[in-house]
Write an enzyme that holds these catalytic residues in place. Structure first.
Site, PDB file in Angstrom:
ATOM      1  N   HIS A   1       4.327  -5.623  -3.146  1.00  0.00           N
ATOM      2  CA  HIS A   1       4.555  -4.246  -2.701  1.00  0.00           C
ATOM      3  C   HIS A   1       5.934  -3.775  -3.155  1.00  0.00           C
ATOM      4  O   HIS A   1       6.874  -4.571  -3.229  1.00  0.00           O
ATOM      5  CB  HIS A   1       4.456  -4.186  -1.176  1.00  0.00           C
ATOM      6  CG  HIS A   1       4.358  -2.797  -0.613  1.00  0.00           C
ATOM      7  ND1 HIS A   1       3.541  -1.827  -1.136  1.00  0.00           N
ATOM      8  CD2 HIS A   1       4.987  -2.214   0.458  1.00  0.00           C
ATOM      9  CE1 HIS A   1       3.653  -0.726  -0.418  1.00  0.00           C
ATOM     10  NE2 HIS A   1       4.540  -0.924   0.546  1.00  0.00           N
TER      11      HIS A   1
ATOM     12  N   CYS B   1       2.047   1.799  -4.954  1.00  0.00           N
ATOM     13  CA  CYS B   1       3.343   1.699  -4.288  1.00  0.00           C
ATOM     14  C   CYS B   1       4.513   1.819  -5.265  1.00  0.00           C
ATOM     15  O   CYS B   1       5.536   2.434  -4.960  1.00  0.00           O
ATOM     16  CB  CYS B   1       3.432   0.391  -3.508  1.00  0.00           C
ATOM     17  SG  CYS B   1       3.229  -1.097  -4.524  1.00  0.00           S
TER      18      CYS B   1
ATOM     19  N   GLN C   1       0.271   6.393   0.197  1.00  0.00           N
ATOM     20  CA  GLN C   1      -0.511   6.040  -0.987  1.00  0.00           C
ATOM     21  C   GLN C   1      -1.977   5.820  -0.671  1.00  0.00           C
ATOM     22  O   GLN C   1      -2.806   5.699  -1.574  1.00  0.00           O
ATOM     23  CB  GLN C   1       0.062   4.769  -1.623  1.00  0.00           C
ATOM     24  CG  GLN C   1      -0.108   3.520  -0.780  1.00  0.00           C
ATOM     25  CD  GLN C   1       0.650   2.333  -1.322  1.00  0.00           C
ATOM     26  OE1 GLN C   1       1.865   2.256  -1.205  1.00  0.00           O
ATOM     27  NE2 GLN C   1      -0.072   1.397  -1.925  1.00  0.00           N
TER      28      GLN C   1
ATOM     29  N   ASN D   1       8.791   3.408   3.356  1.00  0.00           N
ATOM     30  CA  ASN D   1       7.512   2.894   2.876  1.00  0.00           C
ATOM     31  C   ASN D   1       6.634   4.054   2.412  1.00  0.00           C
ATOM     32  O   ASN D   1       7.017   5.224   2.515  1.00  0.00           O
ATOM     33  CB  ASN D   1       6.833   2.089   3.999  1.00  0.00           C
ATOM     34  CG  ASN D   1       5.787   1.133   3.472  1.00  0.00           C
ATOM     35  OD1 ASN D   1       5.556   1.037   2.272  1.00  0.00           O
ATOM     36  ND2 ASN D   1       5.140   0.424   4.365  1.00  0.00           N
TER      37      ASN D   1
END
Length: 455
Positions: A372, A72, A66, A394
């Site tokens: 997040h 996110c 990102q 992630n």
């Protein structure tokens, strides 16, 4: 009674530090090294491994990034969605366009904000009051919540990244956000003046249309204008040529994605242990949304053990799980380890850090909030069928953890995970029934809304 920091008291503190061998060693170690790196427990790092006894059949590729944006929540959603999509299309690598949803969220959220400013002015909320002041402080952040994703995808669909790629402002959103923030505050001033002069609805509507024309221009100049239809060409695993389109993004979602991942079949469960917010109840956050007339952000509050168990069941069945957490605490970022014992603060600083308050009290005292969103793709269960650790996809590129994947212990989950999104089939009926309740409205500044305000 007050405490004054007298010379005598400060000298006492200094002597305590200088006469303590551990403190002197810590001072030297932290002189040119990140304190968190100094606190890392070597043995704990060596004991960590990315081997799990339950894993989704095929994780998405490539690992996404990102970059300098707060997208996110969008990345995590599209990462979950692409796993069954890639399987259905028989492809190894694919990315949905994160910039596409980001663009529509900016436009819709600006419209939501301006309409909310009119509503608040009409009901007499003062510009210097806590509510309006809070909303004006950060009117157009990058973060978002699950129900906001449902709003965007149900209306605008999705498209391949190759058909609407990243731009500078998608990957580095700060400049665009500052421009939009300045305009939204300017527009708020104008709208409040209209309301105070008893401006009729038609004049307010005309003004909002003009303002949103400016917003649309700014956003599309920064992020681009997606084509109304696109054509996607690709090779599958057998090297066969395939073509989809011309097709609209909404048609693409309905015809090729929804059949394997229906975003409206997913539900959001949170765990908020504050005594004022009871389990088994529905909650929402005042003024938290991204689309006028869209779906509300609803939180179904449940004990953290249920969130963990349902997450494990979903992974065992082959479906990845979107989740929201506080990512910064007890996290060895470079190594990608989320473990409450990965850092030994006590040995370095002589005091405990992060866990001096309960999870509930960290929320109450402002020491914890969702920051997040990521994706669970694997879990290890012990002989009692209880989760011990999770694998996490992630959206920070491949440089952290195991080529972009993190590892999370069950203890860390209990302390710092706040939210998971699951298919309805993994959630019991009595818990699903909570969504039928009229939600309790939490104030706009409540930490449970923080993920939607993260940059």
């Amino acid at each position: 009674m007050t405490l004054s920091l007298t010379e005598e008291l400060l000298s006492k503190y200094q002597s305590q530090v200088e006469n303590d061998p551990r403190s002197r060693l810590a001072i030297n170690a932290c002189w040119k090294t990140d304190p968190l790196e100094v606190c890392l427990q070597r043995q704990k790092v060596y004991q960590t491994n990315h081997v799990f006894n339950h894993k989704v059949e095929s994780e998405g590729r490539p690992v996404c990034n990102q970059k300098s944006s707060g997208r996110c929540w969008i990345f995590a959603c599209l990462n979950v969605m692409r796993i069954p999509f890639c399987k259905a299309m028989n492809i190894d690598e694919f990315e949905f366009s994160q910039a596409y949803l980001f663009m529509w969220d900016k436009i819709e959220r600006c419209n939501y904000f301006l309409n909310k400013m009119v509503e608040l002015a009409q009901r007499g909320e003062e510009v210097g009051g806590r509510l309006v002041s809070h909303l004006l402080h950060d009117p157009i952040s990058d973060g978002g919540q699950w129900d906001m994703l449902v709003n965007l995808i149900a209306r605008y669909g999705v498209m391949p990244k190759k058909c609407f790629p990243e731009s500078y402002s998608a990957e580095n959103s700060m400049r665009m956000n500052r421009i939009l923030t300045s305009k939204l505050r300017e527009f708020t001033n104008e709208l409040r003046a209209l309301v105070s002069k008893d401006g009729d609805d038609s004049l307010i509507q005309e003004t909002l249309e003009r303002m949103m024309g400016d917003v649309y221009r700014i956003v599309t100049i920064c992020l681009g204008v997606p084509s109304k239809t696109f054509t996607w060409e690709y090779y599958d695993k057998t090297k066969a040529y395939n073509k989809v389109g011309p097709i609209t993004p909404l048609e693409f979602y309905n015809q090729h994605v929804k059949t394997v991942y229906n975003i409206e079949d997913k539900v959001c469960l949170v765990t908020d242990p504050r005594p004022t917010n009871l389990y088994g109840h529905a909650y929402t956050v005042d003024c938290l949304g991204n689309m006028v007339g869209g779906r509300k952000t609803i939180y179904n509050n449940q004990p953290v053990e249920k969130l963990m168990n349902f997450t494990a069941e979903s992974i065992k069945a082959g479906e990845a799980v979107w989740f929201g957490c506080e990512v910064g605490k007890r996290f060895a970022g470079k190594l990608g380890i989320q473990d409450i014992s990965v850092h030994d603060f006590k040995s370095v600083f002589g005091v405990e850090v992060n866990l001096g308050l309960s999870k509930a009290n960290r929320l109450i005292y402002g020491d914890s909030l969702m920051t997040h969103a990521m994706t669970f793709t694997a879990v290890t269960l012990n002989d009692e069928n209880q989760a011990e650790k999770f694998r996490v996809e992630n959206s920070w590129g491949e440089d952290r953890g195991e080529k972009g994947y993190l590892i999370m212990t069950d203890e860390w989950f209990k302390e710092f995970v706040f939210e998971v999104v699951l298919d309805k089939k993994y959630v019991p009926e009595d818990i699903l029934a909570v969504f039928n309740q009229e939600p309790v409205v939490l104030p706009a500044w409540d930490p449970m809304g923080a993920l939607a305000k993260t940059v």
